[in-house]
Design an enzyme around this catalytic site. Structure first.
Site, PDB file in Angstrom:
ATOM      1  N   ILE A 148       3.877   8.633 -11.165  1.00 24.76           N
ATOM      2  CA  ILE A 148       4.003   8.104 -12.524  1.00 24.76           C
ATOM      3  C   ILE A 148       2.631   7.812 -13.127  1.00 24.76           C
ATOM      4  CG2 ILE A 148       4.852   6.118 -13.854  1.00 24.76           C
ATOM      5  CD1 ILE A 148       7.238   5.989 -11.845  1.00 24.76           C
ATOM      6  N   TYR A 174      10.688  -5.929  -2.268  1.00 23.59           N
ATOM      7  CA  TYR A 174      10.308  -5.094  -3.424  1.00 23.59           C
ATOM      8  C   TYR A 174      10.955  -5.657  -4.698  1.00 23.59           C
ATOM      9  CZ  TYR A 174       9.810  -0.833  -6.316  1.00 23.59           C
ATOM     10  OH  TYR A 174       9.511   0.068  -7.317  1.00 23.59           O
ATOM     11  N   ASP A 212      -8.664  -0.992  -4.520  1.00 23.02           N
ATOM     12  CA  ASP A 212      -7.454  -1.499  -3.863  1.00 23.02           C
ATOM     13  C   ASP A 212      -6.960  -2.722  -4.632  1.00 23.02           C
ATOM     14  OD1 ASP A 212      -5.465  -2.574  -2.297  1.00 23.02           O
ATOM     15  OD2 ASP A 212      -6.497  -2.164  -0.402  1.00 23.02           O
ATOM     16  N   VAL A 223      -5.811   2.862 -15.822  1.00 24.75           N
ATOM     17  CA  VAL A 223      -4.495   3.066 -15.192  1.00 24.75           C
ATOM     18  C   VAL A 223      -4.658   2.895 -13.694  1.00 24.75           C
ATOM     19  CG1 VAL A 223      -2.550   4.655 -14.853  1.00 24.75           C
ATOM     20  CG2 VAL A 223      -3.847   4.704 -17.011  1.00 24.75           C
ATOM     21  N   THR A 224      -3.895   1.982 -13.098  1.00 26.61           N
ATOM     22  CA  THR A 224      -3.963   1.807 -11.646  1.00 26.61           C
ATOM     23  C   THR A 224      -2.937   2.733 -10.980  1.00 26.61           C
ATOM     24  OG1 THR A 224      -2.331  -0.005 -11.578  1.00 26.61           O
ATOM     25  CG2 THR A 224      -4.649  -0.616 -11.903  1.00 26.61           C
ATOM     26  N   GLY A 225      -3.283   3.171  -9.780  1.00 29.46           N
ATOM     27  CA  GLY A 225      -2.396   4.115  -9.084  1.00 29.46           C
ATOM     28  C   GLY A 225      -2.282   5.426  -9.843  1.00 29.46           C
ATOM     29  N   ALA A 226      -3.411   5.881 -10.402  1.00 29.98           N
ATOM     30  CA  ALA A 226      -3.385   6.992 -11.364  1.00 29.98           C
ATOM     31  C   ALA A 226      -3.484   8.370 -10.716  1.00 29.98           C
ATOM     32  CB  ALA A 226      -4.533   6.818 -12.364  1.00 29.98           C
ATOM     33  N   ILE A 248      12.962   7.751 -10.386  1.00 33.30           N
ATOM     34  CA  ILE A 248      11.993   8.735 -10.880  1.00 33.30           C
ATOM     35  C   ILE A 248      11.537   9.618  -9.717  1.00 33.30           C
ATOM     36  CG2 ILE A 248       9.844   9.059 -12.191  1.00 33.30           C
ATOM     37  CD1 ILE A 248      11.914   7.324 -13.724  1.00 33.30           C
ATOM     38  N   LYS A 274       9.093  -7.126  -8.141  1.00 35.00           N
ATOM     39  CA  LYS A 274       9.292  -6.538  -9.472  1.00 35.00           C
ATOM     40  C   LYS A 274       9.892  -7.574 -10.441  1.00 35.00           C
ATOM     41  CE  LYS A 274       7.611  -2.464  -8.628  1.00 35.00           C
ATOM     42  NZ  LYS A 274       6.424  -1.950  -9.355  1.00 35.00           N
TER      43      LYS A 274
END
Ligand code: NAI
Length: 252
Positions: free
Chosen positions: A14, A156, A59, A7-10, A189, A160
């Site tokens: 989120i 952004y 990164d 999981v990235t950004g874990a 969120i 996405k």
């Protein structure tokens, strides 16, 4: 043997919720983040579910370093059978589309789209070397911004929207190998990312912006990811799951 999920950004928001939910569903967790400051707290929650976990300083934008991180994950726990592309950044500054600077455009695209594309490519190559019995999945967290235009953060939205095509491309390329590729589109969120605009969203949600009438929580997204990451949807791939309380449904 528990399968490994990357999981990235874990380490917060989120991604942290996804890591804990996947631990509860039987995965060991490779927690990759640029800022591992809060990582020990997430690791403890993962381990409380009987999972093994390890933090990897990583990164997403530095694509030259991806292979080294994946080698370290392989050496620790084996090749990931699940990749969750969660790490992402917002626009450095909200403002007029006519004023978006090339530097801001590049920094957002480098992380959210370029980094995610090349990490997915590198992990997919390794997934092809997993035993045939290990059904692998790739889940990418995009956003309602993949389809709803916010003119004050155009870079952004573009990043996405690109993740939507990324999902379809990898789903097609990997379908014959039994690798499921999915996109999850969260709505609004409650996380550190939305902290700075929370008061504005409180007001707009109270005015009816989100038909479900509430903020989404990181766990709402995590449960959707976990459902995709398990074996239950074996013939589905390329699918988009909206986790937005009906925010993105056209209304009259
Ligand atoms: P957050 O800002 O609270 O957490 C993001 C995590 O990713 C942080 O731990 C950060 O250190 C990490 N990260 C950022 N850049 C990185 C990089 N270059 N390499 C490695 N790690 C990096 O954000 P949040 O809200 O948890 O968002 C997670 C994902 O969900 C993002 O992709 C975001 O765009 C998306 N999303 C969030 C929504 C929201 O309302 N919070 C709505 C829709 C999508």
């Amino acid at each position: 043997m528990r399968p490994v999920a990357l999981v990235t950004g874990a380490c917060r928001g989120i991604g942290a919720a996804i890591a804990v939910e996947l631990a509860a569903r039987g995965f060991d967790l490779a927690l990759a983040d640029r800022d591992t400051g809060n990582g020990d707290a997430v690791l403890a929650k993962v381990q409380a579910h009987g999972a093994r976990g390890r933090l990897f300083a990583f990164d997403l934008a530095e694509i030259e370093a991806h292979e080294a991180t994946l080698d370290a994950i392989d050496a620790w726990g084996g090749k990931p059978a699940c990749l969750v592309n969660n790490a992402g950044i917002g626009s450095p500054r909200r403002g007029d589309l006519l004023d978006v600077a090339p530097e801001a455009f590049d920094v957002v695209l480098d992380v959210n789209l370029r980094g995610t594309f090349f990490l997915t490519q590198a992990v997919a190559r390794r997934m092809l070397r997993l035993p045939a019995s290990a059904r692998a999945t790739i889940v990418t967290i995009s956003s309602v911004s993949a389809e709803l235009a916010s003119v004050e953060r155009g870079e952004y939205c573009l990043s996405k929207a690109g993740l939507g095509m990324l999902t379809r491309l990898f789903a097609l390329r990997l379908a014959a190998h039994g690798i499921g590729v999915f996109e999850v589109r969260p709505g609004i969120i409650r996380t550190p990312m939305t902290e700075g605009v929370a008061a504005r969203y409180d007001e707009r949600i109270a005015q009816g912006l989100v038909p479900a009438g509430r903020w989404g929580q990181p766990e709402d997204v995590a449960r959707a990811v976990a459902a995709l990451a398990t074996q239950d949807l074996a013939f589905a791939t390329g699918s988009v799951v909206h986790v937005d309380g009906a925010l993105s449904l056209p209304r009259l």
